[in-house]
Design an enzyme around this catalytic site. Sequence first.
Site, PDB file in Angstrom:
ATOM      1  N   THR A  68       0.834  -1.209   0.000  1.00  0.00           N
ATOM      2  CA  THR A  68       0.000   0.000   0.000  1.00  0.00           C
ATOM      3  C   THR A  68       0.867   1.258   0.000  1.00  0.00           C
ATOM      4  OG1 THR A  68      -1.668  -1.202   1.257  1.00  0.00           O
ATOM      5  CG2 THR A  68      -1.833   1.192   1.281  1.00  0.00           C
ATOM      6  N   LYS A 111       6.547   1.535  12.688  1.00  0.00           N
ATOM      7  CA  LYS A 111       6.585   1.852  14.139  1.00  0.00           C
ATOM      8  C   LYS A 111       6.835   0.618  14.973  1.00  0.00           C
ATOM      9  CE  LYS A 111       2.514   1.221  12.419  1.00  0.00           C
ATOM     10  NZ  LYS A 111       1.781   1.777  11.302  1.00  0.00           N
ATOM     11  N   ILE A 158       0.459  13.306   9.233  1.00  0.00           N
ATOM     12  CA  ILE A 158       0.658  14.456  10.139  1.00  0.00           C
ATOM     13  C   ILE A 158       2.144  14.556  10.501  1.00  0.00           C
ATOM     14  CG2 ILE A 158       0.063  15.479  12.373  1.00  0.00           C
ATOM     15  CD1 ILE A 158      -2.484  13.842  12.404  1.00  0.00           C
ATOM     16  N   GLY A 182      -6.983  -0.062   2.990  1.00  0.00           N
ATOM     17  CA  GLY A 182      -5.513   0.026   3.139  1.00  0.00           C
ATOM     18  C   GLY A 182      -5.058   0.693   4.427  1.00  0.00           C
ATOM     19  N   LYS A 201       3.188   3.592  18.753  1.00  0.00           N
ATOM     20  CA  LYS A 201       3.366   4.995  18.337  1.00  0.00           C
ATOM     21  C   LYS A 201       3.540   5.891  19.562  1.00  0.00           C
ATOM     22  CE  LYS A 201       0.667   4.384  14.108  1.00  0.00           C
ATOM     23  NZ  LYS A 201      -0.693   4.326  13.578  1.00  0.00           N
TER      24      LYS A 201
HETATM   25  P1  NDP Z   1       1.651  -3.877   2.902  1.00  0.00           P
HETATM   26  O1  NDP Z   1       1.484  -5.207   3.522  1.00  0.00           O
HETATM   27  O2  NDP Z   1       0.579  -3.340   2.033  1.00  0.00           O
HETATM   28  O3  NDP Z   1       3.004  -3.827   2.051  1.00  0.00           O
HETATM   29  C1  NDP Z   1       4.179  -4.505   2.386  1.00  0.00           C
HETATM   30  C2  NDP Z   1       4.813  -5.015   1.106  1.00  0.00           C
HETATM   31  O4  NDP Z   1       6.084  -5.560   1.399  1.00  0.00           O
HETATM   32  C3  NDP Z   1       3.977  -6.122   0.465  1.00  0.00           C
HETATM   33  O5  NDP Z   1       4.005  -6.007  -0.938  1.00  0.00           O
HETATM   34  C4  NDP Z   1       4.710  -7.370   0.930  1.00  0.00           C
HETATM   35  O6  NDP Z   1       4.505  -8.494   0.140  1.00  0.00           O
HETATM   36  C5  NDP Z   1       6.140  -6.881   0.862  1.00  0.00           C
HETATM   37  N1  NDP Z   1       7.042  -7.705   1.650  1.00  0.00           N
HETATM   38  C6  NDP Z   1       6.794  -8.320   2.835  1.00  0.00           C
HETATM   39  N2  NDP Z   1       7.898  -8.969   3.271  1.00  0.00           N
HETATM   40  C7  NDP Z   1       8.849  -8.759   2.331  1.00  0.00           C
HETATM   41  C8  NDP Z   1      10.200  -9.165   2.188  1.00  0.00           C
HETATM   42  N3  NDP Z   1      10.780  -9.940   3.097  1.00  0.00           N
HETATM   43  N4  NDP Z   1      10.888  -8.778   1.110  1.00  0.00           N
HETATM   44  C9  NDP Z   1      10.320  -8.015   0.171  1.00  0.00           C
HETATM   45  N5  NDP Z   1       9.035  -7.590   0.230  1.00  0.00           N
HETATM   46  C10 NDP Z   1       8.309  -7.960   1.297  1.00  0.00           C
HETATM   47  O7  NDP Z   1       1.954  -2.861   4.086  1.00  0.00           O
HETATM   48  P2  NDP Z   1       1.723  -1.286   4.100  1.00  0.00           P
HETATM   49  O8  NDP Z   1       2.212  -0.688   2.855  1.00  0.00           O
HETATM   50  O9  NDP Z   1       0.345  -0.990   4.555  1.00  0.00           O
HETATM   51  O10 NDP Z   1       2.664  -0.876   5.325  1.00  0.00           O
HETATM   52  C11 NDP Z   1       4.065  -0.781   5.168  1.00  0.00           C
HETATM   53  C12 NDP Z   1       4.640  -0.150   6.434  1.00  0.00           C
HETATM   54  O11 NDP Z   1       4.084   1.149   6.585  1.00  0.00           O
HETATM   55  C13 NDP Z   1       4.310  -0.899   7.725  1.00  0.00           C
HETATM   56  O12 NDP Z   1       5.402  -0.776   8.598  1.00  0.00           O
HETATM   57  C14 NDP Z   1       3.104  -0.125   8.291  1.00  0.00           C
HETATM   58  O13 NDP Z   1       3.008  -0.219   9.676  1.00  0.00           O
HETATM   59  C15 NDP Z   1       3.487   1.280   7.874  1.00  0.00           C
HETATM   60  N6  NDP Z   1       2.371   2.198   7.768  1.00  0.00           N
HETATM   61  C16 NDP Z   1       1.280   1.867   7.022  1.00  0.00           C
HETATM   62  C17 NDP Z   1       0.239   2.754   6.884  1.00  0.00           C
HETATM   63  C18 NDP Z   1      -0.974   2.433   6.094  1.00  0.00           C
HETATM   64  O14 NDP Z   1      -1.917   3.226   6.126  1.00  0.00           O
HETATM   65  N7  NDP Z   1      -1.026   1.323   5.360  1.00  0.00           N
HETATM   66  C19 NDP Z   1       0.285   4.066   7.540  1.00  0.00           C
HETATM   67  C20 NDP Z   1       1.501   4.337   8.275  1.00  0.00           C
HETATM   68  C21 NDP Z   1       2.499   3.411   8.392  1.00  0.00           C
HETATM   69  P3  NDP Z   1       3.249  -9.463   0.475  1.00  0.00           P
HETATM   70  O15 NDP Z   1       2.033  -8.690   0.046  1.00  0.00           O
HETATM   71  O16 NDP Z   1       3.531 -10.662  -0.350  1.00  0.00           O
HETATM   72  O17 NDP Z   1       3.273  -9.714   1.952  1.00  0.00           O
HETATM   73  N1  HSE Z   2      -2.705   0.630  10.766  1.00  0.00           N
HETATM   74  C1  HSE Z   2      -2.286   1.952  11.082  1.00  0.00           C
HETATM   75  C2  HSE Z   2      -3.506   2.777  11.443  1.00  0.00           C
HETATM   76  C3  HSE Z   2      -1.587   2.554   9.904  1.00  0.00           C
HETATM   77  O1  HSE Z   2      -4.632   2.339  11.190  1.00  0.00           O
HETATM   78  O2  HSE Z   2      -3.346   3.851  12.001  1.00  0.00           O
HETATM   79  C4  HSE Z   2      -0.951   3.869  10.216  1.00  0.00           C
HETATM   80  O3  HSE Z   2       0.168   3.706  11.045  1.00  0.00           O
END
Ligand code: NDP
Ligand code: HSE
Length: 436
Positions: free
Chosen positions: A13, A105, A136, A186, A204
């Site tokens: 995402t 986090k 933010i 997402g 957090k």
């Molecule tokens: P997702 O699960 O959507 O994305 C993670 C991606 O990394 C997936 O494509 C996953 O593949 C891939 N992946 C997992 N393990 C590996 C690996 N070992 N090597 C290579 N690729 C890998 O997560 P998000 O994008 O939602 O979140 C990412 C980070 O951002 C997290 O730390 C989350 O806490 C943080 N975050 C997210 C927010 C949100 O709103 N989504 C907001 C703020 C922070 P696969 O799908 O196959 O598992």
């Molecule tokens: N899963 C987290 C939330 C993403 O809902 O706030 C942002 O860190």
Amino acid sequence: MDKTRVAIVGLGTVGTGVARLLLDHGDRTARHAGRTLWLEAIVDRDTRRQRDVDLPAGLLTDDLSRITGNPAIQVVAELIGGLEPARTIVLELLRSGKDVVTANKALLAEHGAELFDTARALGRSIAFEASVAGGIPIIANISQCLSANQVLSLRGILNGTSNFIVTKMEEGMDYAAAVSTAQRMGFAEADPSMDVDGTDAVQKLAILAHLAFGARVHWRDIPRQGINTLHLADMRFACELGYRIKLLAVAELTQGVLELHVAPTLVRMGTPLAEVREAYNAISVIGDAVGPVFFHGLGAGQMPTASAVVADMIDTAVGRTGITFRTLELWSRREARVGIRDHADLKGRFYLRFTVEDHPGVMAQIAGVLGRHAVSIASIIQHEPDPASDGSLVPLVIMTHMTTEGATHQAMQELDRLPCVMPPSVRMRVLDRSES
Ligand code: NDP
Ligand code: HSE
């Protein structure tokens, strides 16, 4: 124009949002960075899945050495989430000479000291604006813009998923449907139980408490309760009393000792925190010089989070992150420390809900137990029994005057043992003024 070569690990995402900003809005990032942020490689374990971004051929790979083995790449965003292999990957990136940006986090709350020590020893930096409250800019504000202040109080809605679920439940959606909508949109973590059981918010809070107060507390040691035990009945009673239930993270300094907790809390309607809806986050900060400051914005979701990640990549590319990272000495042994207040001593008003037998003397028994624990009653709600029920059990809601966590906890334990009370009873904190 100069080029800084950057890379992404994790094209989910947030990673997809970051790739879109770098590829589709390169002019914007170049204007702010004074150089092109050139996306050189993206690593994800799945290179076949269709993503919502047009990637130039050859950019996406499942081979991390395309980044670690390329000395031209300077800045890498870790966006895979979780503890392992994220920890190992971040260490590898630092050791191969990269500055790291992360939104993770969980990783910082668990392994912050090790990662920051390693980065410092290697002369590298870690930027983590997106790890708290998504879009933010709270990390920059606390660590830089408000640095003339002693922060006195921090109260925040830090988990977008929980706030989204609570908002949807208030509108009539059931809990399970609200969780799956948050996942689809997402906001939720890969494991959404981390959102709804308060883990994400407490991680957090641990990061913010560390930055604002030098509190080296492990997130597991912070008292935590999530929204997964919330009942629709409590949301209705809260509304009747003039409150909304919010998953509130609190860090507050009184007489040099820090109060820390995350819990569903009744927040007075009309105050800024009570009106934060959907996946929005908000943080009310009080500094001793600046006074109250309020931050509000989308705390989760693809583009708000990507906005914070790319800003960190720009700051790192131009050298701002490196300077802040060196001067702040985060998670280092040189930081000032602060004591943590015993949870039982925390003061506040409380909402109590009991399911009780509807016969003479019940109210007197409950009032008696509360009185013995010096818990003073401010108001009581008991409605006529529901005509559809057999009328033998009724909900009884009590709002207390100021008391303590310890007194209400002990009173509730005793009350739940009374034959006229059907446990478990419900106890939540009450916040009447979110900005003070
Ligand atoms: P997702 O699960 O959507 O994305 C993670 C991606 O990394 C997936 O494509 C996953 O593949 C891939 N992946 C997992 N393990 C590996 C690996 N070992 N090597 C290579 N690729 C890998 O997560 P998000 O994008 O939602 O979140 C990412 C980070 O951002 C997290 O730390 C989350 O806490 C943080 N975050 C997210 C927010 C949100 O709103 N989504 C907001 C703020 C922070 P696969 O799908 O196959 O598992
Ligand atoms: N899963 C987290 C939330 C993403 O809902 O706030 C942002 O860190």
